[in-house]
Write a protein that holds these residues in place. Sequence first.
Motif, mmCIF file in Angstrom:
data_model
loop_
_atom_site.group_PDB
_atom_site.id
_atom_site.type_symbol
_atom_site.label_atom_id
_atom_site.label_comp_id
_atom_site.label_asym_id
_atom_site.label_seq_id
_atom_site.Cartn_x
_atom_site.Cartn_y
_atom_site.Cartn_z
ATOM 1 N N SER A 1 0.909 5.091 -4.648
ATOM 2 C CA SER A 1 -0.156 4.176 -4.212
ATOM 3 C C SER A 1 -0.858 3.626 -5.445
ATOM 4 O O SER A 1 -1.075 4.356 -6.417
ATOM 5 C CB SER A 1 -1.176 4.921 -3.341
ATOM 6 N N SER B 1 0.847 -1.204 0.000
ATOM 7 C CA SER B 1 0.000 0.000 0.000
ATOM 8 C C SER B 1 0.877 1.247 0.000
ATOM 9 O O SER B 1 2.083 1.183 0.275
ATOM 10 C CB SER B 1 -0.920 0.041 1.233
ATOM 11 N N GLY B 2 0.249 2.373 -0.258
ATOM 12 C CA GLY B 2 0.950 3.654 -0.181
ATOM 13 C C GLY B 2 1.330 3.982 1.253
ATOM 14 O O GLY B 2 2.393 4.557 1.504
ATOM 15 N N THR B 3 0.465 3.603 2.189
ATOM 16 C CA THR B 3 0.751 3.854 3.604
ATOM 17 C C THR B 3 1.995 3.089 4.043
ATOM 18 O O THR B 3 2.892 3.650 4.702
ATOM 19 C CB THR B 3 -0.459 3.437 4.481
ATOM 20 N N LYS C 1 -6.752 5.105 -7.753
ATOM 21 C CA LYS C 1 -5.623 6.030 -7.992
ATOM 22 C C LYS C 1 -5.324 6.112 -9.496
ATOM 23 O O LYS C 1 -6.042 5.537 -10.300
ATOM 24 C CB LYS C 1 -4.395 5.584 -7.198
ATOM 25 N N ILE D 1 5.094 4.784 2.736
ATOM 26 C CA ILE D 1 5.545 5.938 3.534
ATOM 27 C C ILE D 1 6.216 5.450 4.822
ATOM 28 O O ILE D 1 7.274 5.950 5.211
ATOM 29 C CB ILE D 1 4.376 6.888 3.884
ATOM 30 N N GLY E 1 -1.890 -1.489 -3.250
ATOM 31 C CA GLY E 1 -0.476 -1.632 -3.579
ATOM 32 C C GLY E 1 0.245 -0.317 -3.472
ATOM 33 O O GLY E 1 -0.383 0.747 -3.332
ATOM 34 N N ALA F 1 1.170 9.579 -4.530
ATOM 35 C CA ALA F 1 -0.002 8.695 -4.533
ATOM 36 C C ALA F 1 -1.068 9.199 -5.506
ATOM 37 O O ALA F 1 -1.862 8.417 -6.025
ATOM 38 C CB ALA F 1 -0.580 8.583 -3.129
ATOM 39 N N GLN F 2 -1.078 10.528 -5.750
ATOM 40 C CA GLN F 2 -2.096 11.101 -6.642
ATOM 41 C C GLN F 2 -1.478 11.637 -7.932
ATOM 42 O O GLN F 2 -2.174 12.281 -8.715
ATOM 43 C CB GLN F 2 -2.835 12.240 -5.914
ATOM 44 N N VAL G 1 -4.510 17.007 3.729
ATOM 45 C CA VAL G 1 -4.172 15.728 3.111
ATOM 46 C C VAL G 1 -4.912 14.644 3.879
ATOM 47 O O VAL G 1 -5.440 14.894 4.976
ATOM 48 C CB VAL G 1 -2.625 15.525 3.135
ATOM 49 N N CYS G 2 -4.964 13.423 3.334
ATOM 50 C CA CYS G 2 -5.688 12.338 4.012
ATOM 51 C C CYS G 2 -4.892 11.810 5.208
ATOM 52 O O CYS G 2 -3.692 12.058 5.336
ATOM 53 C CB CYS G 2 -5.992 11.215 3.039
ATOM 54 N N ALA H 1 -3.723 8.966 5.905
ATOM 55 C CA ALA H 1 -2.710 7.928 5.661
ATOM 56 C C ALA H 1 -1.335 8.403 6.146
ATOM 57 O O ALA H 1 -0.575 7.632 6.740
ATOM 58 C CB ALA H 1 -2.644 7.585 4.174
ATOM 59 N N LEU H 2 -1.029 9.685 5.909
ATOM 60 C CA LEU H 2 0.291 10.214 6.282
ATOM 61 C C LEU H 2 0.471 10.233 7.790
ATOM 62 O O LEU H 2 1.534 9.893 8.305
ATOM 63 C CB LEU H 2 0.491 11.621 5.701
ATOM 64 N N ASP I 1 5.283 12.429 -2.012
ATOM 65 C CA ASP I 1 4.115 11.556 -1.966
ATOM 66 C C ASP I 1 3.390 11.690 -3.305
ATOM 67 O O ASP I 1 2.657 12.654 -3.547
ATOM 68 C CB ASP I 1 3.208 11.946 -0.799
HETATM 69 C C1 LIG Z 1 -4.072 7.304 -1.271
HETATM 70 C C2 LIG Z 1 -3.030 8.150 -0.659
HETATM 71 C C3 LIG Z 1 -2.122 7.631 0.279
HETATM 72 C C4 LIG Z 1 -2.232 6.264 0.851
HETATM 73 O O1 LIG Z 1 -2.178 5.223 -0.061
HETATM 74 P P1 LIG Z 1 -2.842 3.794 0.292
HETATM 75 O O2 LIG Z 1 -2.403 2.920 -0.819
HETATM 76 O O3 LIG Z 1 -4.334 3.988 0.318
HETATM 77 O O4 LIG Z 1 -2.322 3.358 1.613
HETATM 78 C C5 LIG Z 1 -1.118 8.459 0.739
HETATM 79 N N1 LIG Z 1 -1.023 9.733 0.329
HETATM 80 C C6 LIG Z 1 -1.881 10.281 -0.546
HETATM 81 C C7 LIG Z 1 -1.693 11.696 -0.971
HETATM 82 C C8 LIG Z 1 -2.938 9.514 -1.061
HETATM 83 O O5 LIG Z 1 -3.794 10.070 -1.916
#
Ligand SMILES: *Cc1c(COP(=O)(O)O)cnc(C)c1O
Length: 354
Positions: free
Chosen positions: A173, A55-57, A178, A60, A185, A151-152, A81-82, A84-85, A149
Amino acid sequence: MITIPHSRPTIGKREQEQVARTIATGQIAQGRMVKEFEARFARDMGVNHSAAVNSGTSAIHLALLALGVGEEAEVIVPSYVCTALLNAIHHAGARPVLADIDPVTFNIDPVDAEKRVTARTRAIIVPHLFGLPANLEALLNLGIPVIEDCAQSAGAESQNKKTGALGTVSIFSFYATKMMTTGEGGMVVSRDAGLIDGIKELREYDNPEGFKIRYNYKMTDIQAAMGLVQLKRLDSFIEKRRTIADEYREGLKGLHVRLPENHPGHVYYRYVIDLGFESSGLIRSLAQKGITATKPVYKPLHRYLNLSGYPNTERAWKKSISIPIYPSLSSPERARIIQAFKESFREEPIEPVE
Ligand SMILES: *Cc1c(COP(=O)(O)O)cnc(C)c1O
C-alpha cells in the motif's frame, strides 16, 4: 504546546517537481510513469512481475481474484489487523476465517492458522505487522497460496529476502502514511507472470476481448511520478526509522514493558509497546502532554464479527500502545515523546489484563 501527530507523510521538493513535470506533459492517467514505477519497484523488492493499482485494498482484492478465490472459498487472516482485509475478502465474495496471533511478534500464529484450514481454504493472507517480517516457512509448506500483505513492511528483510519475495503473490500500500507513499496507491507483485497478467487484465474495464466484470483500479502517472521518488528514498526512510527505534529502546530501557523485537530486518512502520496493562489511560495521559499515541489496531476483526476465542489478539489489542515514529520526527520531538512516556508510565495506575 504543539501536539505531535501519530503519523505524518514524508514528502519533499523532488516529489513536487516530478509531479509537476508529469502534469506538464499532459499524460496524467496510467501510462509510461506507471510502467516505470512497476519495473523499478519489482526490481527493488526482488521479484519479477508487478502491477500498480489504486490502493492496497484493491491489490488484495485482485490478488484473491487472480488466485481464483470466489464464492464458497475460505481465506485465512489474522484477527489482529485492520478491516481492509475483511473488505477485500468480501469484495471477492469469499468468507474470512480468522486465526490468532503470536503474542510476541503480533504476527499470525502459524500453528493456529493451520488448525483453521479446511477443504475450502483457498488462500492465507499474512501481514508483516508493524514492519516486522512474519515467519512464512510453516505456512508456505501447507500447499495453500500465501498472499504476503506488505502494506506495512516495504523494504523489510528476513534471511536476506525482502518481504513480498516469498509469497505466491504479495501486496503493498502507498497510502499517505505508509512506508512510502503516492497519496493513495498499491502494488501487486509475484514471481508468477500469469498471475500478474490476470491482475492487469482485471484492473481496467476496457478490453477488446469482450465484456466480463472488471474494475477501474488503475494508478495514475501523477502518482507513479511521486512513487518513483519515494522508492529512491525508501532506504533512507528505513534508516531513519531504525535510528529512532534505537533511541526509543535506549530511552525507555528499565521500564517494565516489552519493547518491539530487535530484529535486524524490522522497518518499524509502527513502534508498538506491550505495556502489560490496559493502554487507554496511558494514551489519554500522553494526549494531555501533546503526544498522539493510539491502539495500533483500532478493533480486532473477531470483535467486528462477534467471535470469541482469540486470546492473544485480545491481549495485544487491550495492552499495546503505538507511539509516533516516522522519518520526519525531529530530535526534540523524540526527546519529548520519551520524556512524556516515562512520566505517564510512572503516573499510570496499573490495571492488569486477564
Ligand atoms: C494500509 C493497509 C492495508 C490497506 O491499504 P490501503 O491502501 O489503505 O487500501 C492493508 N493491509 C494492511 C496491513 C495495511 O496496513
